[in-house]
Write an enzyme that holds these catalytic residues in place. Structure first.
Site, PDB file in Angstrom:
ATOM      1  N   PRO A 407       0.827  -1.213   0.000  1.00  0.00           N
ATOM      2  CA  PRO A 407       0.000   0.000   0.000  1.00  0.00           C
ATOM      3  C   PRO A 407       0.858   1.259   0.000  1.00  0.00           C
ATOM      4  O   PRO A 407       1.828   1.361   0.763  1.00  0.00           O
ATOM      5  CB  PRO A 407      -0.796  -0.123   1.304  1.00  0.00           C
ATOM      6  N   GLN A 485      -7.060  -2.026   1.505  1.00  0.00           N
ATOM      7  CA  GLN A 485      -6.647  -1.912   2.904  1.00  0.00           C
ATOM      8  C   GLN A 485      -7.576  -0.917   3.586  1.00  0.00           C
ATOM      9  O   GLN A 485      -7.595   0.269   3.242  1.00  0.00           O
ATOM     10  CB  GLN A 485      -5.199  -1.432   3.008  1.00  0.00           C
ATOM     11  N   TYR A 566      -2.329   4.162  13.603  1.00  0.00           N
ATOM     12  CA  TYR A 566      -3.687   4.572  13.264  1.00  0.00           C
ATOM     13  C   TYR A 566      -4.667   3.987  14.280  1.00  0.00           C
ATOM     14  O   TYR A 566      -4.253   3.341  15.251  1.00  0.00           O
ATOM     15  CB  TYR A 566      -4.014   4.189  11.825  1.00  0.00           C
ATOM     16  N   ARG A 614      -2.602  -6.018   8.829  1.00  0.00           N
ATOM     17  CA  ARG A 614      -1.269  -5.407   8.960  1.00  0.00           C
ATOM     18  C   ARG A 614      -1.083  -4.944  10.401  1.00  0.00           C
ATOM     19  O   ARG A 614      -1.944  -4.265  10.960  1.00  0.00           O
ATOM     20  CB  ARG A 614      -1.090  -4.234   7.998  1.00  0.00           C
TER      21      ARG A 614
END
Length: 760
Positions: A407, A485, A566, A614
């Site tokens: 990504p 993603q 995140y 991930r």
């Protein structure tokens, strides 16, 4: 340093100190070189040392007399033998040269005497401060326990790391016929032998094991002689029943030494005083000798001492840092040896040989093509097929090769809608041969964006725009899968576009942030609100709605983004989750919300399509997520149905201190793969097809994700196939591009040369 009759003090009589003394005196006989050594060669530790052909070339150029003496005493061999579960695997073509450490010191002593160096054996050097006052240059070659380094610690700023294995240097009175690695799986744990010849009738034998294994086996309470006898018994097969001997040998733990600076005034560090590299790559003496060569050259090439020492440090530090990265990879491989003992013998042998990442699939194929071909067959490579072009299955999706386009955020969407740049970017890379092309992090809500340019899947129009892209990939690049993603920025949202100031707050138009805990990402960042239970439910449903749109948009795979600080990653790390409710505290509680989101998404994501996750396998910060934690996180997601774990690291806290280097994140993927028993996607500075082949064949990864190489070359995978002479089903050129499947000619280099001379 052209000071007439310069006075030079050298502290330490190891190979580095002695060779420095000989070189400095040979280059300028008027120099007054004095060397202090606490012991003599007969009292030295260790038994044999290994030097590379590259280092020997430098020695030959700098002092032919020393080179000639070394050549007369070298023992040479080419093979490496790996004995694992009573199976011997041999790899040839490696090329080693070794001699006894005592003999090396004798050669250097003799050379120093012949040149007029003032050698002072059995003598402690005066304090370094006094030597610095009475000499023009002080060379501190006083080893890993350097008192010089400690005396000027404020300047040198050393970092000394003690590692987790215990080892002991011993010798056997016979010569191995190869570099030998033997693994012993005992009732106490795994132990290993490193052995190599250094004379016609002698070999170095190093026995090594984890600290806990060493204690469980009772070595911590054994006498020195008992340790020697027990090691000989454990490795009786390797020794042919013959005994081992020691030379005041003692169990120790390896210490990696790194110094921020190498000089202070007229004092300079050299060899183990400046740096250490684990014995498993045989570089300690090599580095010290190369230091001596570089220091001598810099003293001649520069007009004053300060510039000479600066040049020496600038020249050597990058070389040493590269060696230390390789040595650390090798050291950690042996520390974690128990992870690999269940591998098939050939794969285990290949894994061991490539552990430092300096030996790779491609150069091992050149050194020993038969061995490498056998490993490839065991892996399942069809004839003529590199490992990276073998297929891999995730649930109902079969990937035609092992390459993933990682990504990459484009920050170029308008109102979350992907546009032409997304089509061209993803479409070009799909045409470029990778098996799986991943979108950037696609956000599940407007407030979940990182920047105003981030793409989303929170509206129908966005879903339709993504459908345009997935249709192009499926129609124009048949056989290529495209994955989405999904993520939410959490406390790292409402920031500028990357090229305008990465992670910097917007100057205006900010939106409110939410996170696991009300902690700003860095000073000056917006402070997020802590999510309430009701908001957690709303967020979960946002992920579910986005997943439904992703399925209808035609994506083949969905990845849940639980990394890089995140929102979901913020729940996993103890540095960013300070909650006191059911979603904070213990690792299981910190996992609770990410797992709830995963379960809810999996429930709506089509059963036959795979889901990956991930994670950041370490925060690179004290008190944060560790490699051990990452294994448990991976296990938890795998237990809930994750088909693979995409193993990244860091970007969770601003104060991180990553240990960058080639393939620097892959050891975390390797560990998760072997401990959690789940397929892994390795990422992080994987830049060559040789690295990809090596990682796959060694069993450290199942898939390899690359980002920057695909920015440099959208057709990276197809070009990797062409460079390896592969044109099979794992790398199919699109019909319009087939004419470009061979490198274009640039200019003739094979034309007949003109006759310029007449024969005699």
């Amino acid at each position: 340093m052209a000071t007439p009759g310069a006075r030079i003090a050298i502290i330490g009589g190891g190979p580095g100190g002695l060779y420095t003394a000989a070189l400095l005196k040979r280059r300028d006989p008027d120099r007054r070189v004095t060397l202090w050594e606490r012991t003599t060669p007969d009292r030295t530790f260790g038994f044999g040392v290994v030097l590379s052909d590259e280092t020997l070339g430098g020695i030959e150029h700098a002092d032919p007399a020393v080179h000639e003496a070394l050549q007369r005493n070298f023992t040479r061999w080419d093979d490496i033998e790996i004995i694992h579960r009573n199976t011997r695997r041999t790899s040839g073509g490696h090329g080693f040269a070794a001699l006894g450490r005592k003999r090396l010191l004798e050669i250097l002593h003799t050379r120093c005497h012949a040149l007029g160096v003032d050698l002072r054996p059995h003598t402690e050097a005066p304090p370094v401060q006094r030597l610095a006052e009475t000499h023009d240059l002080v060379v501190a070659a006083d080893g890993v326990h350097s008192t010089t380094r400690e005396a000027y610690a404020d300047t040198f700023r050393p970092r000394v790391t003690t590692h987790r294995c215990r080892y002991i240097w011993l010798a056997a009175d016979f010569a191995f016929d190869a570099f030998r690695f033997e693994i012993a799986e005992t009732e106490h744990g795994v132990m290993q032998l490193h052995g190599y010849p250094f004379a016609a009738d002698a070999s170095t034998v190093i026995v090594e094991m984890r600290e806990e294994v060493w204690r469980a086996a009772g070595f911590d309470e054994a006498t020195p002689q008992e340790s020697v006898e027990r090691c000989a018994k454990i490795f009786a097969d390797a020794l042919g029943g013959r005994p081992l001997r020691s030379n005041n040998s003692a169990w120790t733990a390896f210490r990696t030494v790194v110094n921020e600076r190498w000089s202070h005034g007229n004092v300079v560090l050299l060899g183990d005083a400046a740096h250490t590299a684990h014995f498993s790559i045989g570089s300690g003496t090599k580095l010290a000798v190369e230091d001596a060569l570089a220091l001598t050259a810099c003293l001649e090439e520069h007009p004053d001492l300060r510039s000479a020492l600066t040049a020496y440090e600038n020249e050597r530090k990058p070389v040493v840092a590269s060696t230390q990265r390789a040595a650390l990879a090798s050291l950690e491989w042996f520390e974690n040896l128990a992870l690999y003992v269940d591998q098939p013998p050939r794969r285990f042998a290949f894994n061991l040989l490539t552990r430092s990442r300096r030996v790779t699939h491609d150069n091992l194929r050149l050194r020993d093509p038969d061995f490498t071909a056998a490993v490839e067959r065991e892996f399942g490579c069809p004839p003529g097929t590199p490992p990276m072009f073998t297929p891999f299955r995730l649930r109902g999706l079969t990937l035609r090769n092992r390459v993933v386009v990682s990504p990459m955020d484009l920050y170029s969407a308008a109102d979350g809608i992907p546009g032409d740049l997304h089509l061209v970017h993803l479409g070009a890379r799909a045409l470029g041969g990778a098996a799986l092309v991943m979108t950037e992090m696609v956000c599940v809500s407007p407030e979940g964006r990182i920047t105003p340019g981030c793409a989303g899947l929170y509206t129908g129009r966005q879903g339709e725009a993504w459908r345009r892209i997935t249709d192009f990939v499926h129609e124009r690049a048949p056989g290529t899968a495209i994955g989405v993603q999904l993520g939410h920025s959490g406390r790292k949202g409402s920031t500028r576009l990357m090229w305008e100031g990465m992670d910097e707050p917007l100057p205006d138009g900010n939106w409110p942030l939410v996170a696991a805990s009300p902690l700003p990402y860095k000073p000056g960042s917006q402070t997020p609100r802590e999510l309430s239970r009701a908001q957690l439910t709303d967020l979960r449903e946002q992920f579910v709605a986005a997943a439904g749109r992703a399925a209808r948009a035609g994506f083949d795979l969905l990845e849940l983004h639980c990394a890089h600080g995140y929102l979901l990653s913020g729940f996993l790390s103890p540095l960013t989750n300070r909650r006191t409710d059911a979603y904070g505290g213990s690792p299981a509680r910190r996992l609770r919300f990410p797992l709830e989101v995963f379960d809810a998404v999996r429930a709506v994501w089509p059963e036959e399509r795979p889901m990956t996750v991930r994670i950041s396998a370490t925060d690179w910060a004290d008190g944060g997520t560790t490699a051990e934690d990452a294994v448990e996180i991976a296990r938890a997601f795998a237990a809930h149905g994750a088909d693979a774990i995409d193993v990244s690291t860091g970007q969770v806290v601003a104060e991180e201190a990553p240990e960058y280097g080639r393939s620097y994140q892959t050891p975390f993927a390797d560990r998760i793969r072997h401990e959690a028993r789940v397929p892994v996607i390795a990422v992080g500075a994987i830049s060559s097809w040789d690295d990809v082949n090596s990682l796959l064949l060694a069993g450290r990864a199942d898939l390899c994700a690359l980002a920057r190489p695909h920015l440099y070359d959208p057709h990276w995978t197809l070009h990797a196939a062409a460079e390896q002479g592969y044109d099979g089903p794992g790398a199919l050129w699109p019909a319009p591009y087939r004419a470009g499947s061979r490198p274009p000619r640039t200019g003739r280099t094979d034309a007949p040369k003109p006759r310029l001379t007449l024969g005699s």
